[in-house]
Design an enzyme around this catalytic site. Structure first.
Site, short mmCIF file in Angstrom:
data_model
loop_
_atom_site.label_atom_id
_atom_site.label_comp_id
_atom_site.label_asym_id
_atom_site.label_seq_id
_atom_site.Cartn_x
_atom_site.Cartn_y
_atom_site.Cartn_z
N GLU A 284 0.83 -1.22 0.00
CA GLU A 284 0.00 0.00 0.00
C GLU A 284 0.86 1.26 0.00
O GLU A 284 0.43 2.31 -0.45
CB GLU A 284 -0.93 0.03 1.22
CG GLU A 284 -2.29 -0.58 0.95
CD GLU A 284 -3.32 -0.32 2.04
OE1 GLU A 284 -3.02 0.36 3.04
OE2 GLU A 284 -4.45 -0.82 1.89
N HIS A 305 9.10 -26.46 -1.16
CA HIS A 305 8.47 -27.57 -1.88
C HIS A 305 7.34 -27.09 -2.78
O HIS A 305 6.54 -27.87 -3.26
CB HIS A 305 7.96 -28.60 -0.86
CG HIS A 305 9.07 -29.21 -0.06
ND1 HIS A 305 9.59 -30.46 -0.29
CD2 HIS A 305 9.80 -28.68 0.96
CE1 HIS A 305 10.58 -30.70 0.55
NE2 HIS A 305 10.73 -29.63 1.33
N LYS A 419 -13.99 -0.06 -3.83
CA LYS A 419 -15.08 0.30 -2.92
C LYS A 419 -16.17 1.03 -3.69
O LYS A 419 -17.35 0.78 -3.51
CB LYS A 419 -14.56 1.20 -1.79
CG LYS A 419 -13.69 0.50 -0.79
CD LYS A 419 -13.39 1.44 0.37
CE LYS A 419 -12.25 0.93 1.21
NZ LYS A 419 -11.70 1.95 2.09
O1 PA5 Z 1 -3.72 0.88 5.91
C1 PA5 Z 1 -4.82 1.36 5.74
O2 PA5 Z 1 -5.03 2.58 5.84
C2 PA5 Z 1 -6.00 0.50 5.40
O3 PA5 Z 1 -5.60 -0.83 5.23
C3 PA5 Z 1 -7.03 0.57 6.52
O4 PA5 Z 1 -6.43 0.18 7.72
C4 PA5 Z 1 -8.22 -0.35 6.21
O5 PA5 Z 1 -8.80 0.02 4.99
C5 PA5 Z 1 -9.26 -0.23 7.32
O6 PA5 Z 1 -9.69 1.07 7.47
P1 PA5 Z 1 -10.48 1.54 8.76
O7 PA5 Z 1 -9.58 1.43 9.92
O8 PA5 Z 1 -10.88 2.94 8.47
O9 PA5 Z 1 -11.67 0.61 8.89
#
Ligand code: PA5
Length: 445
Positions: A284, A305, A419
Site C-alpha cells: 500500500e 516444496h 469500494k
Molecule cells: O492501511 C490502511 O489505511 C488500510 O488498510 C485501513 O487500515 C483499512 O482500509 C481499514 O480502514 P479503517 O480502519 O478505516 O476501517
C-alpha cells in the site's frame, strides 16, 4: 543490534560503490521525513510513537486487556487491513499458529472479508462461551468491519443485554469523528484512539494492535521497548551506520536492476501473518504511480516444496529478504533410533534448530547460485522486544523507500476504486449513475 544485515552473498549482485552512490538519496529521504517536508507529512505520528505514545491510554489498554482475559473465553477482533493485520501478526508470531488450542482466551479475527462461510464459522465458536468484542476501524465506515460489527453487536446485546454489552465491547477508532465513535459513545462502550496522524498500516503500536496483543497475554512494554530501540538506531542519516537504511538501499538497488519482486522469507511458521503485515505495509505504501516492488512472501522450508523451483530456476525477477532468528527458546532434541529403518540417524543427537540452520544455509547458497539475490536480516530471537524492533525497522524502511521511489508512502488512493464499484453495484444511495455504467459494462462482458 537487534537487526543485523548479512549481505555477504550479495557481492555478485551489488558492488560497494553502488551503495555509496545511493547513500545521498537515503540522506535526502531521511531529511524529508524528519523535517516533515516530504509527501504525506500529516501522517508521521508513527515516527516517534515508541516514545511519544499516550501513557494514560497505555495503562487503560492493560486494564481493559486484564478485564477481557478475566471474563471472556473467546475474543472476537473486528477490523481489516491496517486495523487487523498487525495485531494478528504479532499474536501469531509470539504465541504460535496454534495459539487458540494452547492458550486462553481464544482470539478470532473477523470483519476482514465478505465470506458468509467464515462469518458462520466464527459465530459457531461463540456457542456456550463467554466472549468480548474488540472493533477496530479508524474511519468507522469500512464495509467489511461495520457489517461484522452489526452482527456481533446484536448477538452480544441479545446474550448479555445492553448493560452487559457495555462491559464486553471495546472500540478502537478516531478520537472524535466517524460512525463507530458516534455509536460507541451512544452505547457507552469503552473507546481507544487511533491518532489522526497515524495511518492504518503504521498503527500496530497504537491501541489498534496493542489491545488485542495485550489480551493475548503478550508483553506490550517489551514490544514498545524494542520499537524504541529501533527508533534510536534508525535515526542516523548515514546508511553505513544505519542497518535500516542499508536494507532500504539494497532493496532499491535490486529493484533498479530488474528484481521487481521482494520475497519476504522466514523459517518460522508463526511468522506467516508477519509476512501478510509486511505485504500490506509495503504494497500500500510503495505500489503507486506505476512504481514499487511487488511484496510477496514465503515460509521455508514449507514453500521450498512449492515456490522453491521458481525461485531457483524461474524468471530472474525475485530477490529474497530472509528474516533469520539465530536462537530459539523452543528447541526440539532429535533422539537416536537404534533400528534406523528411516535412515535418519545422521540427524540424531542434535537439535531441530540445527537441521533448520543447515536448510537455511543450503538454500541460501543454492538460490544465490541460481541468480536470486538474498538480503539476510538477522535477529537474535523471536520475542516481544525483537518483534517491536522489527516492526519499527520495517515501518521506517518503508517510509524511506517510498521517498526514494518518489511516491507518497502514506496514502492509498488505489484502494478506493473497488469500494466505489462495490457500493454502486450494491445500490448505495449517491452511486446511481455509476451503477448504470457498471451494469452496462458487466452486461457487455
Ligand atoms: O492501511 C490502511 O489505511 C488500510 O488498510 C485501513 O487500515 C483499512 O482500509 C481499514 O480502514 P479503517 O480502519 O478505516 O476501517
Amino acid at each position: 543490534m537487534a537487526v543485523k544485515i548479512n549481505s555477504s552473498l550479495l557481492k555478485g549482485f551489488i558492488k560497494d560503490h553502488e551503495l555509496e552512490q545511493i547513500a545521498p538519496a537515503c540522506e535526502l529521504a531521511h531529511n524529508a521525513l524528519h523535517s516533515g517536508k516530504g509527501a504525506g507529512s500529516d501522517f508521521l505520528g508513527w515516527l516517534e510513537l515508541p516514545e511519544n505514545y499516550d501513557k494514560d491510554e497505555f495503562k487503560r489498554i492493560k486494564s481493559a486487556a486484564e478485564k477481557i482475559r478475566g471474563n471472556s473465553e473467546v475474543v472476537i477482533v473486528l477490523g481489516i487491513g491496517g486495523s487487523y493485520l498487525g495485531a494478528r501478526a504479532v499474536i501469531e508470531a509470539l504465541k504460535g499458529t496454534l495459539y487458540n488450542s494452547v492458550s486462553k482466551p481464544e482470539i478470532y479475527f473477523a470483519g476482514n472479508s465478505l465470506s458468509p462461510a467464515y462469518m458462520n464459522q466464527v459465530l459457531s465458536v461463540l456457542e456456550n462461551k463467554d466472549f468480548s468484542v474488540i472493533v477496530v476501524s479508524k474511519s468507522g465506515t469500512t464495509t467489511e468491519t461495520a457489517l461484522a460489527f452489526r452482527v456481533f453487536k446484536q448477538i452480544i446485546e441479545k446474550r448479555y443485554g445492553e448493560a452487559g454489552a457495555r462491559e464486553r465491547v471495546f472500540a478502537v477508532t478516531d478520537k472524535a469523528r466517524g460512525t463507530l465513535k458516534e455509536l460507541a459513545d451512544k452505547k457507552g462502550y469503552e473507546t481507544f484512539v487511533i491518532p489522526d496522524d497515524v495511518g492504518g498500516r503504521y498503527s500496530v503500536l497504537t491501541a489498534v494492535g496493542l489491545l488485542p496483543i495485550a489480551v493475548a497475554g503478550c508483553d506490550i512494554d517489551a514490544l514498545m521497548a524494542g520499537a524504541r530501540a529501533a527508533m534510536t538506531d534508525a535515526n542516523q542519516p548515514d546508511l553505513n551506520k544505519n542497518e535500516c537504511y542499508k536494507y532500504v538501499a539494497l532493496r532499491n538497488l535490486l529493484l533498479r536492476k530488474g528484481f521487481s519482486v521482494e520475497l519476504l522469507v522466514a523459517y518460522e511458521n508463526s511468522f506467516m501473518m508477519m509476512n501478510e503485515w509486511f505485504k500490506q505495509l509495503f504494497g500500500e505504501s510503495e505500489g503507486k504511480d506505476g512504481k514499487g516492488l511487488f511484496p510477496a512472501s514465503a515460509t521455508f522450508s514449507t514453500d521450498l516444496h512449492s515456490l522453491g523451483q521458481y525461485i531457483q530456476d524461474g524468471s530472474n525477477i525475485i530477490f529474497e529478504t530472509v528474516v533469520w532468528y539465530k536462537d530459539t527458546d523452543s528447541d526440539f532434541f532429535l533422539d537416536d533410533d537404534p533400528d534406523n529403518i528411516d535412515g535418519l540417524n545422521f540427524l540424531s543427537g542434535q537439535n531441530m534448530s540445527k537441521v533448520c540452520e543447515k536448510a537455511f544455509q543450503g538454500t541460501l547458497l543454492a538460490h544465490t547460485e541460481g541468480k536470486t539475490p538474498n538480503i539476510i536480516l538477522e535477529q537474535p530471537k523471536l520475542d516481544e522486544y525483537e518483534l517491536g524492533y522489527l516492526i519499527y525497522f520495517f515501518e521506517k524502511a518503508c517510509a524511506i523507500s517510498g521517498y526514494i521511489l518518489g511516491v507518497n508512502p502514506f496514502d492509498q488512493p488505489g484502494v478506493e476504486s473497488y469500494k466505489k464499484n462495490m457500493f454502486a453495484l450494491l445500490g448505495k444511495s449517491g452511486y446511481e449513475k455509476e451503477k448504470k455504467e457498471l451494469l452496462a459494462k458487466l452486461n457487455k462482458s
